[in-house]
Design a protein around this motif. Structure first.
Motif, PDB file in Angstrom:
ATOM      1  N   GLY A  90      47.602  38.778  46.048  1.00  0.00           N
ATOM      2  CA  GLY A  90      46.799  37.676  46.759  1.00  0.00           C
ATOM      3  C   GLY A  90      46.597  36.809  45.356  1.00  0.00           C
ATOM      4  N   TYR A  91      46.179  37.844  44.343  1.00  0.00           N
ATOM      5  CA  TYR A  91      45.826  37.528  42.415  1.00  0.00           C
ATOM      6  C   TYR A  91      47.227  36.884  42.441  1.00  0.00           C
ATOM      7  CZ  TYR A  91      43.981  36.673  38.065  1.00  0.00           C
ATOM      8  OH  TYR A  91      43.912  36.377  36.294  1.00  0.00           O
ATOM      9  N   MET A  92      48.453  37.438  42.304  1.00  0.00           N
ATOM     10  CA  MET A  92      49.482  37.285  41.626  1.00  0.00           C
ATOM     11  C   MET A  92      50.025  35.999  42.518  1.00  0.00           C
ATOM     12  SD  MET A  92      50.645  39.782  39.858  1.00  0.00           S
ATOM     13  CE  MET A  92      52.334  39.656  39.390  1.00  0.00           C
ATOM     14  N   ASN A  93      49.226  35.611  43.746  1.00  0.00           N
ATOM     15  CA  ASN A  93      50.027  34.865  44.306  1.00  0.00           C
ATOM     16  C   ASN A  93      49.363  33.645  44.025  1.00  0.00           C
ATOM     17  OD1 ASN A  93      52.844  35.937  45.112  1.00  0.00           O
ATOM     18  ND2 ASN A  93      51.858  36.669  46.740  1.00  0.00           N
ATOM     19  N   ASP A  94      48.207  33.224  43.074  1.00  0.00           N
ATOM     20  CA  ASP A  94      47.021  32.527  43.181  1.00  0.00           C
ATOM     21  C   ASP A  94      46.410  32.307  44.189  1.00  0.00           C
ATOM     22  OD1 ASP A  94      48.173  32.206  40.486  1.00  0.00           O
ATOM     23  OD2 ASP A  94      49.156  30.622  40.881  1.00  0.00           O
ATOM     24  N   ARG A  95      45.689  33.329  45.179  1.00  0.00           N
ATOM     25  CA  ARG A  95      45.471  33.146  46.426  1.00  0.00           C
ATOM     26  C   ARG A  95      44.248  33.197  46.123  1.00  0.00           C
ATOM     27  NH1 ARG A  95      47.117  36.824  49.732  1.00  0.00           N
ATOM     28  NH2 ARG A  95      45.035  37.531  50.341  1.00  0.00           N
ATOM     29  N   PHE A  96      44.345  33.884  45.353  1.00  0.00           N
ATOM     30  CA  PHE A  96      42.706  34.313  43.746  1.00  0.00           C
ATOM     31  C   PHE A  96      42.452  33.535  42.691  1.00  0.00           C
ATOM     32  CE2 PHE A  96      43.023  38.573  46.643  1.00  0.00           C
ATOM     33  CZ  PHE A  96      42.547  38.373  47.404  1.00  0.00           C
ATOM     34  N   ASP A  97      41.770  33.090  41.882  1.00  0.00           N
ATOM     35  CA  ASP A  97      41.636  33.178  40.206  1.00  0.00           C
ATOM     36  C   ASP A  97      41.100  33.768  40.045  1.00  0.00           C
ATOM     37  OD1 ASP A  97      42.666  30.715  41.024  1.00  0.00           O
ATOM     38  OD2 ASP A  97      41.122  29.900  41.721  1.00  0.00           O
ATOM     39  N   ARG A  98      40.024  35.194  40.213  1.00  0.00           N
ATOM     40  CA  ARG A  98      39.149  35.784  40.294  1.00  0.00           C
ATOM     41  C   ARG A  98      39.265  37.290  41.011  1.00  0.00           C
ATOM     42  NH1 ARG A  98      34.662  33.279  37.740  1.00  0.00           N
ATOM     43  NH2 ARG A  98      33.492  33.591  39.856  1.00  0.00           N
ATOM     44  N   LEU A  99      39.824  38.070  40.615  1.00  0.00           N
ATOM     45  CA  LEU A  99      38.629  39.735  41.580  1.00  0.00           C
ATOM     46  C   LEU A  99      37.805  40.076  40.937  1.00  0.00           C
ATOM     47  CD1 LEU A  99      40.302  40.876  44.216  1.00  0.00           C
ATOM     48  CD2 LEU A  99      41.908  42.236  42.585  1.00  0.00           C
ATOM     49  N   VAL A 100      36.744  41.261  41.681  1.00  0.00           N
ATOM     50  CA  VAL A 100      35.392  41.263  41.558  1.00  0.00           C
ATOM     51  C   VAL A 100      36.053  43.115  42.220  1.00  0.00           C
ATOM     52  CG1 VAL A 100      33.248  41.260  41.399  1.00  0.00           C
ATOM     53  CG2 VAL A 100      34.877  38.926  41.410  1.00  0.00           C
ATOM     54  N   LEU A 101      35.254  43.568  41.233  1.00  0.00           N
ATOM     55  CA  LEU A 101      35.356  44.724  41.803  1.00  0.00           C
ATOM     56  C   LEU A 101      33.958  45.360  41.963  1.00  0.00           C
ATOM     57  CD1 LEU A 101      36.518  47.659  43.137  1.00  0.00           C
ATOM     58  CD2 LEU A 101      36.381  48.142  40.796  1.00  0.00           C
ATOM     59  N   ALA A 102      33.469  45.951  43.397  1.00  0.00           N
ATOM     60  CA  ALA A 102      32.153  45.800  43.618  1.00  0.00           C
ATOM     61  C   ALA A 102      31.844  47.267  44.154  1.00  0.00           C
ATOM     62  CB  ALA A 102      31.173  45.354  44.381  1.00  0.00           C
ATOM     63  N   TYR A 103      30.763  48.130  43.222  1.00  0.00           N
ATOM     64  CA  TYR A 103      30.660  50.203  44.057  1.00  0.00           C
ATOM     65  C   TYR A 103      29.270  50.581  42.999  1.00  0.00           C
ATOM     66  CZ  TYR A 103      32.005  50.718  39.133  1.00  0.00           C
ATOM     67  OH  TYR A 103      32.428  51.684  37.368  1.00  0.00           O
ATOM     68  N   THR A 104      29.280  51.603  43.201  1.00  0.00           N
ATOM     69  CA  THR A 104      28.113  52.824  43.155  1.00  0.00           C
ATOM     70  C   THR A 104      28.740  53.096  41.534  1.00  0.00           C
ATOM     71  OG1 THR A 104      27.157  52.199  44.823  1.00  0.00           O
ATOM     72  CG2 THR A 104      26.416  53.851  43.571  1.00  0.00           C
ATOM     73  N   ARG A 105      28.166  52.932  40.295  1.00  0.00           N
ATOM     74  CA  ARG A 105      28.780  54.420  39.600  1.00  0.00           C
ATOM     75  C   ARG A 105      28.265  55.341  39.614  1.00  0.00           C
ATOM     76  NH1 ARG A 105      28.172  51.030  34.435  1.00  0.00           N
ATOM     77  NH2 ARG A 105      30.603  49.970  34.507  1.00  0.00           N
ATOM     78  N   PHE A 106      28.778  56.702  39.255  1.00  0.00           N
ATOM     79  CA  PHE A 106      27.283  57.727  39.251  1.00  0.00           C
ATOM     80  C   PHE A 106      26.879  58.013  37.861  1.00  0.00           C
ATOM     81  CE2 PHE A 106      27.308  62.666  38.695  1.00  0.00           C
ATOM     82  CZ  PHE A 106      26.797  62.736  39.291  1.00  0.00           C
ATOM     83  N   ILE A 107      25.737  58.056  37.277  1.00  0.00           N
ATOM     84  CA  ILE A 107      25.369  58.786  36.880  1.00  0.00           C
ATOM     85  C   ILE A 107      24.877  59.343  36.310  1.00  0.00           C
ATOM     86  CG2 ILE A 107      23.378  57.824  35.115  1.00  0.00           C
ATOM     87  CD1 ILE A 107      23.742  55.138  35.522  1.00  0.00           C
ATOM     88  N   ASN A 108      23.934  60.282  36.888  1.00  0.00           N
ATOM     89  CA  ASN A 108      23.891  61.949  37.216  1.00  0.00           C
ATOM     90  C   ASN A 108      23.152  61.904  38.221  1.00  0.00           C
ATOM     91  OD1 ASN A 108      20.822  61.107  37.138  1.00  0.00           O
ATOM     92  ND2 ASN A 108      20.743  60.743  34.916  1.00  0.00           N
ATOM     93  N   THR A 109      22.622  63.468  38.488  1.00  0.00           N
ATOM     94  CA  THR A 109      22.107  63.596  40.261  1.00  0.00           C
ATOM     95  C   THR A 109      20.942  62.212  40.839  1.00  0.00           C
ATOM     96  OG1 THR A 109      23.217  65.776  39.494  1.00  0.00           O
ATOM     97  CG2 THR A 109      21.662  65.063  41.697  1.00  0.00           C
TER      98      THR A 109
END
Length: 287
Positions: free
Chosen positions: A160-179
């Protein structure tokens, strides 16, 4: 005030619940160690391919890969939301989805169209209830991230990004720092910024075979896939840590509640015995 029988039943129920939460705590602790090992094992590969991608992207000025080109205007946004498949892990998913919802409303307020890729059952269900446009999803990943399970849903967003369906791609996740600490992260994935790739140490000259375009297409695609795989691994490690902490808190709360109920039960029992003794003494005195 409830009778002694009701309190006994309540104590037995809480004890059974505590057995379950204690067992889940031990299982989560075991899985957490393995998840952390897998997460740390994936980091050297991600770091190495980042170095390679940085060198190759800076070495060839003739061809500029679409992943590196900033768009003049942003009218459509794609977001990859990484959540868990199961619950009972505290506020892990809630914190992430709250940030995603805030960003989602902000994009809509600015007139931007949003498409979503959901990795994990909790995020998929949330986006369906929200009425968002879900382009792809993958659920029931288990305890081990597998690239062959992820690649289909991820490829839809990259294409979708390569075909210009998106102008920006965002990633949302939970980063592990410690226990004890996990951090909800919503960050830009594409176009790749300088912070993502970094600056290469020195300048290298390359001979491309067959040509620069084919090499960059392969390397940068593998790099973005590695970033998403690492995010899923971090999220799984965060899930097991959060579940272990949540189940430990539940077990501790159950133990406290059992102590309080036992105290109430003993008071009730003592009051009943005192009442019976008083009745016996009163009856004897009347005779």
């Amino acid at each position: 005030m409830p009778g002694t029988k009701e309190i006994r039943v309540k104590i037995k129920s809480v004890q059974n619940t505590r057995k379950i939460t204690k067992a889940m705590e031990m299982v989560a602790a075991s899985k957490m160690r393995r998840a952390q090992e897998r997460m740390r094992a994936a980091r050297p590969y991600a770091e190495k391919i980042r170095h390679v991608a940085a060198h190759i992207s800076h070495a060839n000025a003739e061809y500029k890969h679409p992943f590196l080109v900033e768009r003049d205007t942003v009218k459509r946004v794609g977001i990859i939301v990484v959540t868990t498949d199961k619950g009972l892990c505290g506020a892990l998913n809630t914190n992430l989805l709250r940030q995603v919802l805030s960003q989602y409303k902000q994009w809509q307020g600015e007139g931007e169209e949003v498409e979503v890729c959901c990795i994990g059952n909790k995020g998929f269900g949330f986006m369906q209830r929200l009425g968002a446009s879900v382009s792809s999803h993958v659920v029931q990943l288990g305890d081990r991230p597998q690239m062959d399970r992820l690649i289909g849903a991820v490829k839809v967003m990259l294409d979708g990004y390569m075909n210009d369906r998106f102008d920006r791609l965002v990633l949302a996740y939970t980063r592990f720092i410690n226990t004890m600490k996990q951090e909800a992260v919503v960050e830009q994935l594409l176009p790749l910024s300088g912070d993502r790739l970094g600056a290469p140490e020195g300048t290298w000259d390359y001979l491309y075979e067959p040509e620069a375009k084919d090499v960059l297409d392969q390397v940068l695609t593998r790099y973005v896939e590695a970033l998403i795989f690492q995010a899923v691994a971090e999220n799984m490690a965060s899930e097991q840590s959060a579940r272990m902490v949540a189940m430990k808190a539940a077990s501790d709360n159950a133990a406290t509640l059992i102590d309080e109920l036992t105290l109430v039960y003993n008071k009730n029992r003592q009051a009943a015995i005192t009442k019976e003794l008083s009745e016996i003494v009163g009856g004897a005195a009347a005779v």
